[in-house]
Enzyme design. Structure first.
Site, PDB file in Angstrom:
ATOM      1  N   ASN A  36       0.872  -1.175   0.000  1.00  0.00           N
ATOM      2  CA  ASN A  36       0.000   0.000   0.000  1.00  0.00           C
ATOM      3  C   ASN A  36       0.911   1.227   0.000  1.00  0.00           C
ATOM      4  O   ASN A  36       1.481   1.577   1.023  1.00  0.00           O
ATOM      5  CB  ASN A  36      -0.894  -0.034   1.257  1.00  0.00           C
ATOM      6  CG  ASN A  36      -1.681   1.245   1.446  1.00  0.00           C
ATOM      7  OD1 ASN A  36      -1.749   2.084   0.545  1.00  0.00           O
ATOM      8  ND2 ASN A  36      -2.277   1.404   2.621  1.00  0.00           N
ATOM      9  N   LYS A  95       0.205   4.264  -0.312  1.00  0.00           N
ATOM     10  CA  LYS A  95      -0.396   5.483   0.255  1.00  0.00           C
ATOM     11  C   LYS A  95      -0.150   6.662  -0.690  1.00  0.00           C
ATOM     12  O   LYS A  95      -0.205   6.476  -1.896  1.00  0.00           O
ATOM     13  CB  LYS A  95       0.145   5.735   1.673  1.00  0.00           C
ATOM     14  CG  LYS A  95      -0.030   4.472   2.524  1.00  0.00           C
ATOM     15  CD  LYS A  95       0.143   4.683   3.995  1.00  0.00           C
ATOM     16  CE  LYS A  95      -0.063   3.352   4.715  1.00  0.00           C
ATOM     17  NZ  LYS A  95      -0.082   3.459   6.157  1.00  0.00           N
ATOM     18  N   HIS A 136      -9.637   1.211   5.031  1.00  0.00           N
ATOM     19  CA  HIS A 136      -8.346   1.439   5.686  1.00  0.00           C
ATOM     20  C   HIS A 136      -8.525   2.451   6.819  1.00  0.00           C
ATOM     21  O   HIS A 136      -9.307   3.394   6.701  1.00  0.00           O
ATOM     22  CB  HIS A 136      -7.323   1.951   4.672  1.00  0.00           C
ATOM     23  CG  HIS A 136      -5.931   1.971   5.216  1.00  0.00           C
ATOM     24  ND1 HIS A 136      -5.480   2.979   6.037  1.00  0.00           N
ATOM     25  CD2 HIS A 136      -4.915   1.097   5.099  1.00  0.00           C
ATOM     26  CE1 HIS A 136      -4.234   2.722   6.390  1.00  0.00           C
ATOM     27  NE2 HIS A 136      -3.863   1.581   5.843  1.00  0.00           N
ATOM     28  N   GLU A 151      -6.851   4.882   7.785  1.00  0.00           N
ATOM     29  CA  GLU A 151      -6.614   6.291   7.441  1.00  0.00           C
ATOM     30  C   GLU A 151      -7.846   6.899   6.775  1.00  0.00           C
ATOM     31  O   GLU A 151      -8.158   8.072   6.959  1.00  0.00           O
ATOM     32  CB  GLU A 151      -5.366   6.410   6.553  1.00  0.00           C
ATOM     33  CG  GLU A 151      -4.103   6.229   7.389  1.00  0.00           C
ATOM     34  CD  GLU A 151      -2.917   5.628   6.644  1.00  0.00           C
ATOM     35  OE1 GLU A 151      -2.913   5.637   5.400  1.00  0.00           O
ATOM     36  OE2 GLU A 151      -1.996   5.135   7.320  1.00  0.00           O
ATOM     37  N   GLU A 167      -5.555  -4.882  10.631  1.00  0.00           N
ATOM     38  CA  GLU A 167      -4.547  -3.851  10.855  1.00  0.00           C
ATOM     39  C   GLU A 167      -4.862  -3.100  12.146  1.00  0.00           C
ATOM     40  O   GLU A 167      -5.681  -2.176  12.143  1.00  0.00           O
ATOM     41  CB  GLU A 167      -4.544  -2.851   9.694  1.00  0.00           C
ATOM     42  CG  GLU A 167      -4.222  -3.467   8.345  1.00  0.00           C
ATOM     43  CD  GLU A 167      -3.635  -2.444   7.390  1.00  0.00           C
ATOM     44  OE1 GLU A 167      -2.518  -2.686   6.912  1.00  0.00           O
ATOM     45  OE2 GLU A 167      -4.264  -1.412   7.145  1.00  0.00           O
ATOM     46  N   GLY A 181       2.190   2.430  10.791  1.00  0.00           N
ATOM     47  CA  GLY A 181       3.131   3.529  10.636  1.00  0.00           C
ATOM     48  C   GLY A 181       3.809   3.951  11.927  1.00  0.00           C
ATOM     49  O   GLY A 181       4.435   4.998  11.997  1.00  0.00           O
ATOM     50  N   SER A 223       3.173  -1.977  10.474  1.00  0.00           N
ATOM     51  CA  SER A 223       4.615  -2.028  10.730  1.00  0.00           C
ATOM     52  C   SER A 223       5.250  -3.382  10.401  1.00  0.00           C
ATOM     53  O   SER A 223       6.146  -3.840  11.112  1.00  0.00           O
ATOM     54  CB  SER A 223       4.927  -1.625  12.170  1.00  0.00           C
ATOM     55  OG  SER A 223       4.509  -0.287  12.403  1.00  0.00           O
TER      56      SER A 223
HETATM   57  P1  PGA Z   1       2.695   0.396   7.671  1.00  0.00           P
HETATM   58  O1  PGA Z   1       1.228   0.598   7.012  1.00  0.00           O
HETATM   59  O2  PGA Z   1       3.242  -0.880   7.113  1.00  0.00           O
HETATM   60  O3  PGA Z   1       3.471   1.601   7.244  1.00  0.00           O
HETATM   61  O4  PGA Z   1       2.476   0.315   9.151  1.00  0.00           O
HETATM   62  C1  PGA Z   1       0.357  -0.487   6.819  1.00  0.00           C
HETATM   63  C2  PGA Z   1      -0.915  -0.020   6.183  1.00  0.00           C
HETATM   64  O5  PGA Z   1      -1.354   1.104   6.494  1.00  0.00           O
HETATM   65  O6  PGA Z   1      -1.525  -0.720   5.364  1.00  0.00           O
END
Ligand code: PGA
Length: 251
Positions: free
Chosen positions: A9, A11, A97, A99, A169, A175, A215
């Protein structure tokens, strides 16, 4: 046997030129033997989709989108529809997601509209669920996940269920560099599979691929991905450089 699905992903990272360069690097580090045992999917920003589609052609790497608007077409300034993504060669789409839930106020109802619209248009949803740290501390993880699953999968018929992927998640792990332990992740994955078995039947639950996200890095990939109910990963930060993404793919 469930084939693990490793998805990047990206982003809001990578211009089209940067996207092309990254795909070329990923491709050169992957051979068919690796790809026969895993499904690899890249989810770049909308503006990179065409470039990435061309760059992955013939490699066996799949294309996913990070979002779409659940109407076929219309006066929705700034939005992108499922048929548009389909025509570009997109197979998967990330839905729900954290976010999008947090910054764009997407609730389970809207997530459900997207899941249904994606399935109707032949796109495979990657439905994201996960609890906040405060919910975990209050012992509300399973309740939160159940609400998100029930809401997001409302009116999904068992006939089309097999197109779905679920991504667990934990919001506190995205993140932050703070991943769930393999045991914590496995517990929630087992819970998700059990919930799906009750609602959709044992066979669909057994075949459902449940990714872990939050992460994931080269250093922790193997311990997470070898858990019995973890069938791949949804990777943010570590998917932005070929080296780390490739080491996770080859865990
Ligand atoms: P990350 O993000 O690996 O940077 O923690 C995962 C995600 O948001 O799908």
């Amino acid at each position: 046997m469930r084939k693990p699905i490793i998805a990047g992903n990206w982003k809001m990272y990578k211009t089209p030129a940067q996207a092309k360069a990254l795909v070329q690097e990923i491709r050169s580090g992957l051979d068919q033997t690796v790809l026969s045992g895993r499904e690899v999917v890249l989810c770049p920003p909308f503006v990179d989709l065409a470039v990435v589609e061309e760059a992955v052609r013939g490699s066996g790497i799949g294309l996913g989108a990070q979002n779409f608007y659940p109407k076929e077409e219309g006066a929705f300034t700034g939005e992108v529809s499922a048929p548009m993504l389909k025509e570009l060669g997109v197979t998967y789409v990330i839905i729900g997601h954290s976010e999008r839930r947090q910054y764009f106020k997407e609730d389970d109802d809207f997530v459900n509209q997207k899941v249904l619209a994606a399935l109707k248009n032949g796109l495979k949803p990657i439905l994201c669920v996960g609890e906040m740290w405060s919910e975990r501390e209050a012992n509300l993880t399973e309740k939160r996940i159940e609400t998100q699953l029930a809401g997001g999968l409302k009116d999904v018929s068992p006939e089309v269920f097999s197109a779905l992927v679920v991504a667990y998640e934990p919001v506190w792990a995205i993140g932050t560099g703070k991943n769930a332990t393999p045991g914590q992740a496995q517990d929630v994955h087992r819970f998700i599979r059990g919930w799906v078995a009750v609602k959709f039947g044992k066979e669909l639950a057994e075949n459902l691929r449940i990714q872990y996200g939050g992460s994931v890095k080269a250093e922790n990939a193997a311990s997470l991905l070898t858990q019995p109910d973890i069938d791949g990963a949804l990777i943010g930060g570590a998917s932005l450089t070929a080296g780390s993404f490739l080491s996770i793919i080859k865990y």
